[in-house]
Design a protein around this motif. Structure first.
Motif, short mmCIF file in Angstrom:
data_model
loop_
_atom_site.label_atom_id
_atom_site.label_comp_id
_atom_site.label_asym_id
_atom_site.label_seq_id
_atom_site.Cartn_x
_atom_site.Cartn_y
_atom_site.Cartn_z
N GLY A 160 -2.60 1.73 -4.88
CA GLY A 160 -1.96 2.99 -5.25
C GLY A 160 -2.21 3.26 -6.72
N GLY A 161 -1.23 3.85 -7.37
CA GLY A 161 -1.38 4.21 -8.78
C GLY A 161 -0.54 3.31 -9.68
N ASP A 162 -0.41 3.72 -10.93
CA ASP A 162 0.35 2.94 -11.89
C ASP A 162 1.82 2.81 -11.48
N GLY A 163 2.31 3.83 -10.78
CA GLY A 163 3.73 3.83 -10.40
C GLY A 163 4.07 2.69 -9.46
N ILE A 164 3.20 2.40 -8.53
CA ILE A 164 3.50 1.36 -7.54
C ILE A 164 3.42 -0.03 -8.21
N GLY A 179 -4.53 5.81 -6.91
CA GLY A 179 -3.49 6.77 -7.30
C GLY A 179 -4.05 7.91 -8.11
N SER A 180 -3.14 8.70 -8.68
CA SER A 180 -3.57 9.85 -9.49
C SER A 180 -4.11 9.37 -10.82
N GLU A 181 -3.49 8.34 -11.35
CA GLU A 181 -3.84 7.90 -12.70
C GLU A 181 -3.75 6.38 -12.67
N ASN A 182 -4.88 5.74 -12.90
CA ASN A 182 -4.86 4.27 -12.84
C ASN A 182 -5.26 3.71 -14.19
N ASN A 231 4.18 -0.54 -11.28
CA ASN A 231 5.41 -0.62 -12.06
C ASN A 231 6.60 -1.01 -11.19
N GLU A 232 6.64 -0.48 -9.99
CA GLU A 232 7.74 -0.86 -9.09
C GLU A 232 7.68 -2.34 -8.76
N VAL A 233 6.49 -2.84 -8.51
CA VAL A 233 6.34 -4.26 -8.17
C VAL A 233 6.75 -5.13 -9.36
N GLU A 258 2.85 -1.13 4.30
CA GLU A 258 2.75 0.24 3.75
C GLU A 258 4.14 0.69 3.35
N THR A 259 4.26 1.26 2.17
CA THR A 259 5.59 1.70 1.73
C THR A 259 5.99 2.94 2.54
N SER A 260 7.29 3.02 2.82
CA SER A 260 7.72 4.19 3.58
C SER A 260 8.67 5.08 2.79
N SER A 278 0.10 7.87 -2.46
CA SER A 278 -0.42 7.98 -3.83
C SER A 278 -1.69 8.84 -3.88
N GLY A 279 -1.95 9.39 -5.06
CA GLY A 279 -3.16 10.17 -5.29
C GLY A 279 -3.35 11.27 -4.28
N PHE A 280 -4.55 11.29 -3.67
CA PHE A 280 -4.86 12.29 -2.64
C PHE A 280 -4.44 11.81 -1.26
N LEU A 302 0.85 -1.20 0.00
CA LEU A 302 0.00 0.00 0.00
C LEU A 302 0.89 1.24 0.00
N ASN A 303 0.67 2.10 -0.98
CA ASN A 303 1.42 3.36 -1.03
C ASN A 303 0.59 4.47 -0.37
N PRO A 304 0.93 4.86 0.86
CA PRO A 304 0.10 5.88 1.54
C PRO A 304 0.23 7.24 0.90
#
Ligand SMILES: Nc1ncnc2c1ncn2[C@@H]1O[C@H](COP(=O)(O)OP(=O)(O)OP(=O)(O)O)[C@@H](O)[C@H]1O
Length: 415
Positions: free
Chosen positions: A134-138, A166-169, A140-142, A107-109, A79-81, A75-77
């Motif tokens: 999260g978003g597309d970025g997380i 995220g901002s853009e999914n 991609n990291e995985v 949760e990612t730190s 991401s997005g809003f 979980l990316n705390p």
């Protein structure tokens, strides 16, 4: 008499649903009790909002399954809003618990944490996949964490689940047809997988390879992506709009040399075996093939798309690559030739209505490989799934499909 919270919830339901909810509720409580006891890390004290329980339980196809699914949730705390923890713990986790998911939630730190987790996790502790919140970025990291592992062949088989927060999914919206967290969780609960092509972008000079599932892009959009990072903290998802406007007002020229290998209908890229390490696959590239096409000059944008790329935000839901399929063994190249604000504006307006392929300065071709070389002082970064890759000095980016497909958890509602 004091009503329990679940009973209050039922009062708000139509009478027919209320009856079924009452029946289901006894069943729900039994299920929650057994399943929570085996949850890997999370507390099972929180109550399941009743309307969610009814929603999930009404589809008997997945509530009856008795098999637990062990997953790692990343979980990316940030991401997005920054609402992903709230979204996950309040709306998503109850649905997943009810449908038999045993979750270890991390949760990612820091940026890059998801990559580290995916590259080091013992796959036997999450045999049913990694779920990204999260978003597309997380995501991609995985993906990159998994594909950098020594046990690559097993890792690429590990399904990735996505809860959009995220901002853009774009990935989950385009491929699985869902863009809100609750319906994404319901899709995960229903089960099934979706095969998806994976592409690699290699920076030739550095020999570094980065993997993606959505698209790689160069020129204006990569430039906007870079600028948008400055506004992430204060503007959240609106950062792209502001960065886009600023870049539009101070639009530079982008010059590139592009080589592409069109897809031959007779050739099936999946016949090439997956190399031990993905990096090796790219070094054994197809330079021996002679039907490369070269384009040189000014380009407002170059997009290499793995699926049709539907932005989750936006009023009209345009798609950038309407002929692309996420599992068709090819990439779709869109070249927006030329420069200047007027041309960019025309492209943007046409894109909103999905007419952009009709423009005379737009070239669209299905390809196997693409090489992009920024010329002179053109912005030389490359965007991959919302992440910006930087290059020092002269760069050549090579984009190719991998021979093996990845798997997403869940299926499009129409399948
Ligand atoms: N705890 C954290 N603190 C700061 N950055 C983080 C943290 N966790 C992850 N990140 C970084 O945040 C970046 C963006 O994350 P994510 O994709 O989830 O959200 P987003 O940018 O809002 O959505 P999108 O990528 O769809 O636009 C990731 O690339 C990741 O490196």
């Amino acid at each position: 008499m004091k009503l329990q919270r679940s009973q209050v919830g039922q009062m708000l339901l139509p009478r027919k649903l209320r009856k079924s909810a009452l029946r289901q509720n006894t069943f729900t409580q039994r299920q929650v009790a057994t399943r929570c006891s085996s949850d890997l890390s999370t507390s099972c004290r929180e109550e399941v909002p009743n309307y969610l329980a009814v929603d999930v339980l009404q589809d008997q196809s997945y509530t009856r399954q008795e098999i637990f699914r062990k997953v790692l949730v990343i979980l990316n705390p940030n991401s997005g809003f920054r609402s992903s923890p709230e979204v996950f713990y309040q709306q998503v986790q109850p649905i997943l618990k009810l449908s038999g998911f045993m979750m270890q939630v991390v949760e990612t730190s820091y940026a890059g944490h998801a990559h580290v987790l995916a590259s080091t996790v013992d796959l036997s502790t999450c045999p049913d996949g990694i779920i990204c919140v999260g978003g597309d970025g997380i995501v991609n990291e995985v993906l990159n964490g998994l594909l950098g592992r020594d046990d690559l062949k097993e890792a690429i088989q590990l399904p990735i689940g996505i809860i959009p927060a995220g901002s853009e999914n774009s990935l989950v919206w385009t491929v699985l047809g869902t863009r809100d967290p609750v319906s994404a969780a319901t899709a995960l609960a229903k089960g099934g997988f979706t095969a998806i092509d994976v592409f690699a972008v290699k920076l030739t000079q550095a020999g570094v390879t980065h993997f993606g599932l959505t698209a790689s892009y160069y020129g204006f959009v990569a430039d906007v992506l870079q600028l948008s990072e400055k506004f992430r903290l204060h503007l959240g998802p609106f950062r792209y709009v502001i960065a886009g406007l600023l870049k539009f007002l101070s639009l530079p020229q982008y010059r590139f040399e592009v080589d592409y290998l069109p897809l031959s209908p007779r050739r099936n890229p999946k016949l090439i075996p997956l190399a031990e390490k993905c990096n090796d696959y790219l070094s054994a590239d197809s330079s021996v093939e002679d039907n490369w096409v070269t384009r040189k000059g000014e380009f407002l944008g170059i997009f290499v798309c793995n699926h049709f790329c539907k932005p989750a935000q936006g009023l009209l839901s345009p798609v950038i690559a309407p002929k692309a399929q996420h599992n068709d063994g090819s990439l779709d190249l869109i070249l927006v030739h030329g420069s200047g604000r007027l041309r960019l504006f025309c492209f943007f307006v046409a894109y909103q209505f999905c007419w952009h392929l009709l423009l005379p300065f737009v070239e669209y071709v299905k390809v196997k490989h693409v090489k992009v070389r920024p010329v002179g002082n053109t912005h030389n970064g490359c965007g991959v799934d919302g992440e910006l890759l930087h290059a020092e000095g002269q760069a050549e980016w090579q984009c190719s499909l991998l021979s093996a497909q990845g798997r997403l958890l869940g299926q499009h509602p129409s399948t």
